[in-house]
Design a protein around this motif. Structure first.
Motif, mmCIF file in Angstrom:
data_model
loop_
_atom_site.group_PDB
_atom_site.id
_atom_site.type_symbol
_atom_site.label_atom_id
_atom_site.label_comp_id
_atom_site.label_asym_id
_atom_site.label_seq_id
_atom_site.Cartn_x
_atom_site.Cartn_y
_atom_site.Cartn_z
ATOM 1 N N GLY A 55 56.731 45.429 40.704
ATOM 2 C CA GLY A 55 57.266 46.920 40.022
ATOM 3 C C GLY A 55 55.634 47.697 40.748
ATOM 4 O O GLY A 55 54.863 46.840 41.221
ATOM 5 N N SER A 56 55.593 49.140 40.678
ATOM 6 C CA SER A 56 54.794 49.982 40.615
ATOM 7 C C SER A 56 54.378 50.384 39.642
ATOM 8 O O SER A 56 52.898 51.153 39.300
ATOM 9 C CB SER A 56 55.541 50.890 41.305
ATOM 10 N N SER A 57 54.648 49.796 38.563
ATOM 11 C CA SER A 57 53.755 50.043 37.307
ATOM 12 C C SER A 57 52.238 48.999 36.905
ATOM 13 O O SER A 57 52.489 47.508 37.287
ATOM 14 C CB SER A 57 54.647 50.148 35.798
ATOM 15 N N TRP A 58 51.409 49.652 36.560
ATOM 16 C CA TRP A 58 49.725 48.707 36.683
ATOM 17 C C TRP A 58 50.334 47.894 35.053
ATOM 18 O O TRP A 58 50.178 46.967 35.157
ATOM 19 C CB TRP A 58 48.951 49.331 36.795
ATOM 20 N N THR A 59 51.115 48.290 34.340
ATOM 21 C CA THR A 59 51.736 46.922 32.995
ATOM 22 C C THR A 59 52.008 46.346 33.617
ATOM 23 O O THR A 59 52.599 45.030 32.864
ATOM 24 C CB THR A 59 51.839 48.159 32.478
ATOM 25 N N GLU A 60 52.593 46.100 34.918
ATOM 26 C CA GLU A 60 53.171 44.856 34.518
ATOM 27 C C GLU A 60 52.515 43.529 35.810
ATOM 28 O O GLU A 60 52.693 42.758 35.533
ATOM 29 C CB GLU A 60 54.308 44.716 36.567
ATOM 30 N N TYR A 61 51.121 43.630 35.412
ATOM 31 C CA TYR A 61 50.519 43.423 36.170
ATOM 32 C C TYR A 61 49.470 42.817 35.109
ATOM 33 O O TYR A 61 48.605 43.596 34.592
ATOM 34 C CB TYR A 61 49.744 44.405 37.514
ATOM 35 N N GLU A 62 49.194 41.584 35.215
ATOM 36 C CA GLU A 62 48.036 40.730 34.273
ATOM 37 C C GLU A 62 46.862 40.381 34.548
ATOM 38 O O GLU A 62 46.124 40.331 33.926
ATOM 39 C CB GLU A 62 48.638 39.034 33.686
ATOM 40 N N TYR A 63 46.655 39.820 36.014
ATOM 41 C CA TYR A 63 45.179 39.414 36.563
ATOM 42 C C TYR A 63 44.759 41.119 37.437
ATOM 43 O O TYR A 63 45.724 41.592 38.281
ATOM 44 C CB TYR A 63 45.440 38.215 37.244
ATOM 45 N N TRP A 64 43.535 41.219 37.154
ATOM 46 C CA TRP A 64 42.610 42.046 38.231
ATOM 47 C C TRP A 64 41.723 41.859 38.687
ATOM 48 O O TRP A 64 41.119 41.151 38.661
ATOM 49 C CB TRP A 64 42.572 43.683 37.262
ATOM 50 N N GLY A 65 41.113 42.479 40.216
ATOM 51 C CA GLY A 65 40.492 41.968 40.234
ATOM 52 C C GLY A 65 39.352 43.591 39.803
ATOM 53 O O GLY A 65 39.581 44.261 39.383
ATOM 54 N N GLN A 66 38.062 43.536 40.676
ATOM 55 C CA GLN A 66 36.745 44.451 40.217
ATOM 56 C C GLN A 66 37.069 45.434 41.143
ATOM 57 O O GLN A 66 36.079 46.596 41.175
ATOM 58 C CB GLN A 66 35.713 43.757 40.635
ATOM 59 N N GLY A 67 37.746 45.318 42.557
ATOM 60 C CA GLY A 67 38.087 46.162 43.357
ATOM 61 C C GLY A 67 37.246 46.581 44.278
ATOM 62 O O GLY A 67 36.110 45.644 44.503
ATOM 63 N N THR A 68 37.645 47.733 45.566
ATOM 64 C CA THR A 68 36.663 47.086 47.237
ATOM 65 C C THR A 68 36.958 48.936 46.926
ATOM 66 O O THR A 68 37.587 48.959 47.176
ATOM 67 C CB THR A 68 37.164 46.139 47.335
ATOM 68 N N GLN A 69 35.419 49.777 47.299
ATOM 69 C CA GLN A 69 35.840 50.982 48.264
ATOM 70 C C GLN A 69 35.813 51.566 49.385
ATOM 71 O O GLN A 69 36.234 50.781 49.977
ATOM 72 C CB GLN A 69 34.357 51.674 47.976
ATOM 73 N N VAL A 70 37.776 52.050 49.649
ATOM 74 C CA VAL A 70 37.591 52.386 50.835
ATOM 75 C C VAL A 70 36.843 54.371 50.711
ATOM 76 O O VAL A 70 37.514 54.950 50.294
ATOM 77 C CB VAL A 70 38.953 52.775 50.807
ATOM 78 N N THR A 71 36.044 54.592 51.822
ATOM 79 C CA THR A 71 36.263 55.416 52.263
ATOM 80 C C THR A 71 36.523 56.030 53.273
ATOM 81 O O THR A 71 36.273 56.200 54.915
ATOM 82 C CB THR A 71 34.697 55.939 51.877
ATOM 83 N N VAL A 72 37.408 57.178 53.651
ATOM 84 C CA VAL A 72 37.555 58.106 54.573
ATOM 85 C C VAL A 72 37.478 59.059 55.689
ATOM 86 O O VAL A 72 37.561 60.246 54.107
ATOM 87 C CB VAL A 72 39.066 58.163 54.764
ATOM 88 N N SER A 73 36.400 59.778 56.271
ATOM 89 C CA SER A 73 35.858 61.068 56.538
ATOM 90 C C SER A 73 36.744 61.385 57.720
ATOM 91 O O SER A 73 37.680 60.887 58.518
ATOM 92 C CB SER A 73 34.351 60.179 56.914
#
Length: 123
Positions: free
Chosen positions: A104-122
């Motif tokens: 679903g759309s709630s972050w609380t449903e997810y148990e394992y997370w990555g560190q993230g990757t930056q996306v920048t749109v100019s």
């Protein structure tokens, strides 16, 4: 257990495209539902898209529907987020997450997370 690792972020002009990848270690990747979330500076974490363990179920936020596509390749233990027609408001850190029970759309449903990757749109 799985450990997601995101890649593919970067700087792109408005109207351009990027494909994010999320490689997940662990033998049980195929049994996990996967999701993409994003967080812009000063804003709360926001649901982007999710995909069921089978790949048949997919959800998108209204803000990306029709522009982003989520997919998975079980053989490669990888989930993708194809982002087209990017807008400056898509700028954020994008996170990949894994969940066993739902997608679903709630972050609380997810148990394992990555560190993230930056996306920048100019503009």
């Amino acid at each position: 257990q799985v450990q997601p690792v995101e890649s593919g972020g970067g700087l792109v002009q408005a109207g351009g495209s990027l494909r994010l990848s999320c490689a997940a270690s662990g033998r049980t990747f195929s049994s996990y539902n996967m999701g993409w979330f994003r967080q812009a500076p000063g804003k709360e974490r926001e649901f982007v898209a999710s995909i069921s363990w089978s790949g048949y179920g997919k959800y998108y936020s209204d803000s990306v529907k029709g522009r982003f596509t989520i997919s998975r390749d079980t053989a490669k233990n990888t989930v993708y987020l194809q982002m087209n027609s990017l807008r400056p408001e898509d700028t954020a850190v994008y996170y990949c997450a894994a969940a066993r029970k739902s997608y679903g759309s709630s972050w609380t449903e997810y148990e394992y997370w990555g560190q993230g990757t930056q996306v920048t749109v100019s503009s």
